[in-house]
Design a protein around this motif. Sequence first.
Motif, short mmCIF file in Angstrom:
data_model
loop_
_atom_site.label_atom_id
_atom_site.label_comp_id
_atom_site.label_asym_id
_atom_site.label_seq_id
_atom_site.Cartn_x
_atom_site.Cartn_y
_atom_site.Cartn_z
N GLU A 165 0.86 -1.18 0.00
CA GLU A 165 0.00 0.00 0.00
C GLU A 165 0.90 1.23 0.00
OE1 GLU A 165 -2.18 -0.21 3.61
OE2 GLU A 165 -0.41 -0.10 4.89
N ALA A 166 0.31 2.41 -0.19
CA ALA A 166 1.09 3.64 -0.08
C ALA A 166 1.58 3.77 1.36
CB ALA A 166 0.23 4.84 -0.47
N ARG A 167 2.87 4.08 1.54
CA ARG A 167 3.41 4.13 2.89
C ARG A 167 4.45 5.23 3.01
NH1 ARG A 167 5.33 0.59 -1.26
NH2 ARG A 167 7.27 -0.39 -0.66
N GLU A 168 4.72 5.61 4.25
CA GLU A 168 5.67 6.68 4.50
C GLU A 168 7.10 6.22 4.30
OE1 GLU A 168 7.13 9.63 8.15
OE2 GLU A 168 5.50 8.18 8.47
N SER A 169 7.91 7.08 3.71
CA SER A 169 9.34 6.85 3.56
C SER A 169 10.07 8.04 4.15
CB SER A 169 9.71 6.68 2.09
OG SER A 169 11.11 6.50 1.94
N ARG A 170 11.10 7.78 4.97
CA ARG A 170 11.93 8.84 5.55
C ARG A 170 13.33 8.70 4.95
NH1 ARG A 170 10.18 11.02 10.68
NH2 ARG A 170 8.01 10.40 11.07
N TYR A 171 13.88 9.80 4.47
CA TYR A 171 15.13 9.69 3.73
C TYR A 171 16.01 10.92 3.91
CZ TYR A 171 12.58 12.61 0.36
OH TYR A 171 11.87 13.62 -0.24
N ARG A 172 17.30 10.70 3.66
CA ARG A 172 18.28 11.78 3.67
C ARG A 172 19.08 11.71 2.38
NH1 ARG A 172 18.16 10.14 9.13
NH2 ARG A 172 17.78 11.88 10.58
N LEU A 173 19.33 12.87 1.77
CA LEU A 173 20.07 12.97 0.52
C LEU A 173 21.36 13.75 0.76
CD1 LEU A 173 17.10 14.01 -1.83
CD2 LEU A 173 17.88 11.70 -1.29
N THR A 174 22.48 13.17 0.33
CA THR A 174 23.77 13.84 0.47
C THR A 174 24.45 13.90 -0.89
OG1 THR A 174 24.02 12.92 2.70
CG2 THR A 174 26.00 13.83 1.66
N PRO A 175 24.61 15.10 -1.48
CA PRO A 175 25.31 15.22 -2.77
C PRO A 175 26.76 14.74 -2.63
CG PRO A 175 24.11 17.23 -2.25
CD PRO A 175 24.12 16.41 -1.00
N ILE A 176 27.25 14.03 -3.65
CA ILE A 176 28.59 13.45 -3.60
C ILE A 176 29.41 13.96 -4.79
CG2 ILE A 176 29.93 11.32 -3.64
CD1 ILE A 176 28.25 11.71 -1.10
N ASP A 177 30.59 14.51 -4.49
CA ASP A 177 31.47 15.03 -5.55
C ASP A 177 32.36 13.94 -6.14
OD1 ASP A 177 30.51 17.63 -5.29
OD2 ASP A 177 31.93 18.09 -3.67
N ASP A 178 32.72 12.94 -5.33
CA ASP A 178 33.64 11.89 -5.78
C ASP A 178 32.99 10.52 -5.53
OD1 ASP A 178 35.73 10.22 -6.41
OD2 ASP A 178 37.16 11.08 -4.99
N PRO A 179 32.03 10.13 -6.36
CA PRO A 179 31.29 8.89 -6.11
C PRO A 179 32.14 7.63 -6.16
CG PRO A 179 30.76 9.78 -8.28
CD PRO A 179 31.55 10.82 -7.57
N GLN A 180 33.17 7.60 -6.99
CA GLN A 180 33.97 6.38 -7.12
C GLN A 180 34.76 6.09 -5.85
OE1 GLN A 180 33.28 4.40 -9.64
NE2 GLN A 180 31.89 6.04 -10.26
#
Length: 300
Positions: A71-86
Amino acid sequence: MAAPRRNIELKASDPDPERSLAVVKGLGAHDKGVLRQRDTYFRVHTGRLKLREEDPGGATLIQYDRVDADEARESRYRLTPIDDPQTLKASLEATLGVLTVVEKERHLLLWQSVRIHLDVVKGLGNFLELEGVATADSDLALELERVTRLTEALEIAPERILRNSYSDQVVGSGALVDAARDVMQRAHAPYSNYKVGAALRAEDGSIHVGANVENAAYPQGQCAEASAIGAMVASGRTQITEVAVIADSDDFCVPCGGCRQRLREFIAPGAEIHLCARNGARQTTTLETLLPRSFGPEFL
């Protein structure tokens, strides 16, 4: 620590992406084009953690918690931009290990506060995802109302709704079995030489493991399932959605009577339990089959 962002999320299979696109455009959704995403999921004990590499765009580390439900449900999240992903990816892989990689092509549309994703996931097929993005002070009622309206307009039947993430769909039960097999090697079984490993998937998709721990005073020993349940509860989870049990034997490993009752405290009777052997053989059953007419918390 900054409070996590929140949304109301629903994910479903999509048998007719062209129709879905026409429906949301007919509602006035704004077309934001197509993105190519590569999500690397890492092994964590709580929630989910992935590094998203996006074209066009950059890279973002995404940590999120979401209960698996149809069903539709709540999601809690944090986003962190990354300059050097590798470099970050190499560090996280060395520290945590990679669970799986999900590659997809995402057609993004925006309708009011809802992100609409028409996804083509490599190896899985076509899916539709709705994310009602909430403001910091929202009680989520408006977001749920908008996602519900889209669900009805798109005629998403309940049987099409996915309980879990794309990573779980890609990995399937294999990751659970691998986790049980890995922890089995660390069992303390000097008296019986019968090593057992158990892995439990919690309601948020996280995996919790335990091995049998024997004791010179025999009654003080502990089964693998009990060890795994303790680890899961210690992490703050109280619902099991899937189980894998394996022993250092070519015979299927079956939970003892006591562990069947221990599992009953935290698992739905119809949830899958994978009985595994070291040679790779596997038999899938349910707790309802292993412990018929069982007694659980609902009787108290």
